[in-house]
Structures are given as C-alpha cells and as structure tokens.
Scaffold this motif. Structure first.
Motif, short mmCIF file in Angstrom:
data_model
loop_
_atom_site.label_atom_id
_atom_site.label_comp_id
_atom_site.label_asym_id
_atom_site.label_seq_id
_atom_site.Cartn_x
_atom_site.Cartn_y
_atom_site.Cartn_z
N MET A 125 0.86 -1.23 -0.43
CA MET A 125 0.21 -0.19 0.19
C MET A 125 0.87 1.21 -0.23
SD MET A 125 -2.58 -0.77 2.80
CE MET A 125 -2.87 0.41 2.88
N VAL A 127 0.47 5.12 0.91
CA VAL A 127 -0.41 5.91 1.50
C VAL A 127 -0.44 7.29 1.37
CG1 VAL A 127 -1.61 5.98 3.70
CG2 VAL A 127 -0.71 3.73 3.39
N MET A 154 -8.62 3.09 -2.61
CA MET A 154 -8.46 3.09 -1.14
C MET A 154 -9.04 4.09 -1.08
SD MET A 154 -5.99 0.32 0.14
CE MET A 154 -7.28 -0.30 1.81
N ARG A 156 -11.19 6.84 2.25
CA ARG A 156 -10.16 7.35 3.84
C ARG A 156 -11.06 6.43 4.17
NH1 ARG A 156 -11.66 12.38 6.64
NH2 ARG A 156 -13.81 11.37 7.05
N VAL A 159 -8.67 2.40 4.19
CA VAL A 159 -7.68 2.43 4.68
C VAL A 159 -7.91 2.46 6.10
CG1 VAL A 159 -5.68 4.25 4.98
CG2 VAL A 159 -6.88 4.36 2.69
N TYR A 168 -3.32 9.42 7.80
CA TYR A 168 -4.08 8.19 6.99
C TYR A 168 -5.37 9.21 5.45
CZ TYR A 168 0.66 6.02 7.97
OH TYR A 168 1.85 5.71 8.30
N GLN A 170 -5.94 9.00 1.79
CA GLN A 170 -6.28 7.53 0.91
C GLN A 170 -5.11 6.71 -0.01
OE1 GLN A 170 -7.30 11.20 0.00
NE2 GLN A 170 -8.99 10.80 -0.01
N ALA A 171 -5.54 5.50 -0.11
CA ALA A 171 -3.94 4.85 -0.50
C ALA A 171 -4.37 4.48 -2.66
CB ALA A 171 -4.07 3.52 0.40
N ARG A 173 -3.82 0.26 -3.42
CA ARG A 173 -2.66 -1.15 -3.31
C ARG A 173 -2.60 -1.56 -4.97
NH1 ARG A 173 -4.56 -6.48 -2.65
NH2 ARG A 173 -3.63 -7.56 -1.47
N ILE A 276 3.61 -1.03 4.11
CA ILE A 276 3.15 0.16 3.78
C ILE A 276 4.10 1.08 3.36
CG2 ILE A 276 1.73 1.69 4.91
CD1 ILE A 276 1.35 -1.31 6.29
#
Length: 426
Positions: A125, A127, A154, A156, A159, A168, A170-171, A173, A276
């Motif tokens: 991920m 992030v 992803m 919020r 995540v 953190y 959004q992310a 993956r 991460i």
C-alpha cells in the motif's frame, strides 16, 4: 567480517559459509559483489552456460541487499516525469516496464527454485498523509492505460479500517507487488548459481585489477581470477579500487528497527499483511513480520555515520506519532546499511569499457529494480539484448564528493520540511 546483527541474520535459514578464493581461477565472467544485482546477473549467466566467479568481500547479501525493507514493487526512486524529461517519454515507459518485469522475475525465481524461506507476502500500500483522493484515482487510471496493470484505490474509510491512524487518508494498493525476506532470497539464488556450476567466493575483497587487455585479471589476498568480462556490482560499499565508479554515487545510510513480539497490540494499529509506504518524499516504510507478531519499521537517511540508537529514537517518534496506540511497543533490534545513490537518482547500468561492466546505484529503487538490473546487464554480456542501453541517459556522472554529500543531506532536510508543511496545511 560477520553479518551485522539484523532480523534477517537472526532468521537466516541457510547458514552455509563459502571459502575465500584460493589460487588462480579462469572463467567467462568475474563479478565483484555478492548482492542482489551481482547474484541476479550471475544466475542469468550461469543459466546461459557461462562460467561465472563471484568475488564478495564479506558474505552473500552482507550489504544493503540483505538488510533492507524487503519491498518488491515497480518504479524508481525518481518520478516518471523526471525520467521522461531526461530520457524521453518512450524510454521512460520502457524503463517502467522493466521495473514491472523485475517484480515477476523475483517472484518467478522464488517459485521455480523453491525458495520458501523468502516468505513472500502479496500486497503493498502507498498511503497519502493528506487528503487528495482525486490525484490517486487519476494516477491509477494512467497506470492502467499505459501499462495494463491495476492499482486498487482505497478511500479514507477503507484505509483507516486496516491502518488505525488519523495520519492517513487515501491509498493505492498494488496486489501484484509483494514483500519478502531478502537475505533468504539471496542465499537461495546463491545455491542455484552453485548448482549450475558457478563459483562464489566470500571473504574475498579485490585488491588489484588489470582491465586493459582482452583477458581481465582480478587479484585478492588469496588468489586471482582471469576472465573475458568483469562486472562491478558493489553498491554503497564500493572501495577506492574502481575510482570512476566510486565517484559516481553517494553512500547513503538508512535505518531499520524491529519490535518485540506483541501481536495483539500490533493488530490494534496495523490490521493488514500488506507492506506500507507513505507518500512523503522523506517517508517511512514498514510491515508486520513473523505472522503479525512484530513490526519492521524503516526510514530516515543520513550522509554520514550516525548513531543508530539516536536514529531509532526518531523512527520511534514517527511510529508513535502515526500510531499512538503503539507507544508501549518496545524496540528489540535496530540496524543501518549503506545504499548507493546517483545524483540523477536512477540506477547506473552499462559498459565502462570493452569487457568491463557496471550495475549499481540502486538506493531507493527496491529489490525488483536491482534484480532486473542484474538480468539486463547479463543480457548485455551475453549479447542477447541491448536493454541495458535504456539506462544510458543515466550514466556515471560525478556525484559531487563531500560537497555532494552535504547537498544530499540538505536536500533531505528540505524534503522533510516540505512534507511537514504540506501535512500541516491538510
């Protein structure tokens, strides 16, 4: 010198010690450096039927290759726009595809060679530490369009369901990326090289070279190697023997710590097996290990030998600042390692002179790029492809010596400050 006391050393599955070079050996290709780039090249050369001798000053994977975060994901330490500016858009695209191929190359080796001790775990991920989901969605769409692979967006809530931190947002993956035990992987590759007839000599630093003629010669304290081709893959631990190579990158130290066993406490903060990395230009990277019983956390860089204990305090401050619930999690082990960074922040891969090759400067690029670098330079030596020439725009430019180290440290501090202000504004 023995391996530094790292988590990887303590969990190293194969304890084989290889003898130093003794006497004179003749082979097709001599490789200086037993890290990931050198062993990947040796593997491909041995698979093609070439006789190979690897000279390692310490032990297989002693340097950064055997004590890093274990991330295997596409990309480079510098961004795609900067690569395209220097090399052109099409070469930038091909270079990115090489880094994607590197992920598959490492994964395929683990599977076909049965390196179960590498313990590959899928998923990485990336992030954001500020709110900007639109930019991540746009980037994921661009990657799908340009390269044909999917990054999972992803929001919020998604995540924070697995990373219990208000830092953190959004992310993205990458389900095709993975993380692993790098030292066990390296030692598995070394076993395969030897099974194919290659020779690996540990405790064999090269003390002198004669690279001018058709037959190259490398000398060690105990013997010599004669070869038609020589490949240097020594990274951040390069000595003064090859001055042009040493001047072309900066040795940069990074730091890693591993926690005590505390699975329930760790799960209260990190509820995923994905590795991460945050989006900061001076960011952290981490993952749970030992089936969730420990956390491996890395970050920080210095351009000089710094106190590991002092840097661990900074890493711990980052960890607890991100996850206050981990304030009571004790650090059990910490270490540092030297990476090699070129001024242009790209790998340096190519031919220095007839029969003399180099493959280095992999700091910040990940295990996949280091491995594919070894593969493409082997193809160049074999004459089966010229893919290594994609890296020609990023050659052995002078890194600036002591002044370059000072600029690098100042740049890092500047990036830290920019990251802080950007997050504060968010």
């Amino acid at each position: 010198m023995a391996y530094p006391d790292t988590y990887y050393k303590r969990t190293m599955a194969d304890q084989t010690a290889r003898p130093a070079l003794s006497g004179t050996v003749e082979c097709d290709v001599a490789i200086v450096g037993g890290g990931l780039a050198g062993l990947s090249a040796a593997l491909q050369l041995a698979r093609a039927g070439r006789s190979v001798t690897v000279l390692e000053a310490e032990s297989v994977g002693f340097g950064a290759s055997g004590r890093n975060g274990g991330f295997v994901s596409p990309g480079y330490a510098t961004g795609g726009e900067e690569i395209a500016r220097i090399a052109g858009k099409e070469k930038a695209r091909q270079l990115h595809l090489l880094s994607v191929e590197g992920v598959d190359f490492v994964r395929d080796n683990i599977r076909t060679l049965g390196i179960a001790d590498a313990r590959p775990v899928p998923g990485i991920m990336s992030v954001l530490r500020y709110d900007d989901g639109a930019s991540l969605k746009a980037y994921a769409q661009e990657v799908q369009r340009e390269y044909g692979y999917e990054l999972e967006y992803m929001d919020r809530d998604a995540v924070r369901a697995v990373l219990k931190s208000e830092r953190y947002f959004q992310a993205l993956r990458n389900p095709n990326a993975f993380h692993m035990h790098p030292l066990n992987y390296l030692r598995g590759i070394a076993r395969e090289i030897e099974r194919l007839g290659g020779r690996i000599c540990e405790q064999s630093p090269v003390t002198a070279t004669d690279l001018g003629g058709a037959e190259k010669r490398l000398a060690t304290a105990g013997g010599a190697v004669k070869a038609r081709d020589v490949l240097f893959t020594t990274g951040g631990y390069t000595g003064p023997l090859n001055g042009r190579l040493k001047r072309a990158f900066l040795p940069i130290a990074t730091y890693v710590m591993v926690s005590e066993e505390a699975p329930e406490l760790i799960a209260s903060a990190i509820a995923t097996t994905d590795a991460i990395g945050d989006n900061r230009r001076a960011g952290d990277y981490y993952r749970v290990i030992d089936d969730g019983r420990r956390v491996l956390w890395g970050g920080r860089i210095t351009t000089h030998a710094a106190s590991t204990a002092g840097l661990v305090k900074e890493l711990r401050a980052e960890m607890v600042g991100t996850y206050p619930q981990l304030a009571g999690l004790r650090t059990e082990l910490a270490w540092s390692g030297l990476m090699s960074y070129a001024r242009h922040l790209m790998p340096q891969i190519g031919r220095m002179s007839p029969g003399v090759w180099y493959c280095t400067a992999f700091g910040g690029h990940g295990l996949n790029t280091t491995a594919i670098g070894g593969k493409v330079i082997a193809e160049g030596i074999l004459g089966t492809s010229e893919r290594h020439r994609l890296y020609e725009p990023f050659g052995l430019v002078w890194a600036g010596g002591l002044a370059g180290l000072a600029v690098a440290q100042l740049t890092y501090w500047k990036l830290q400050a920019q990251d802080w202000w950007r997050e504060r504004a968010a």
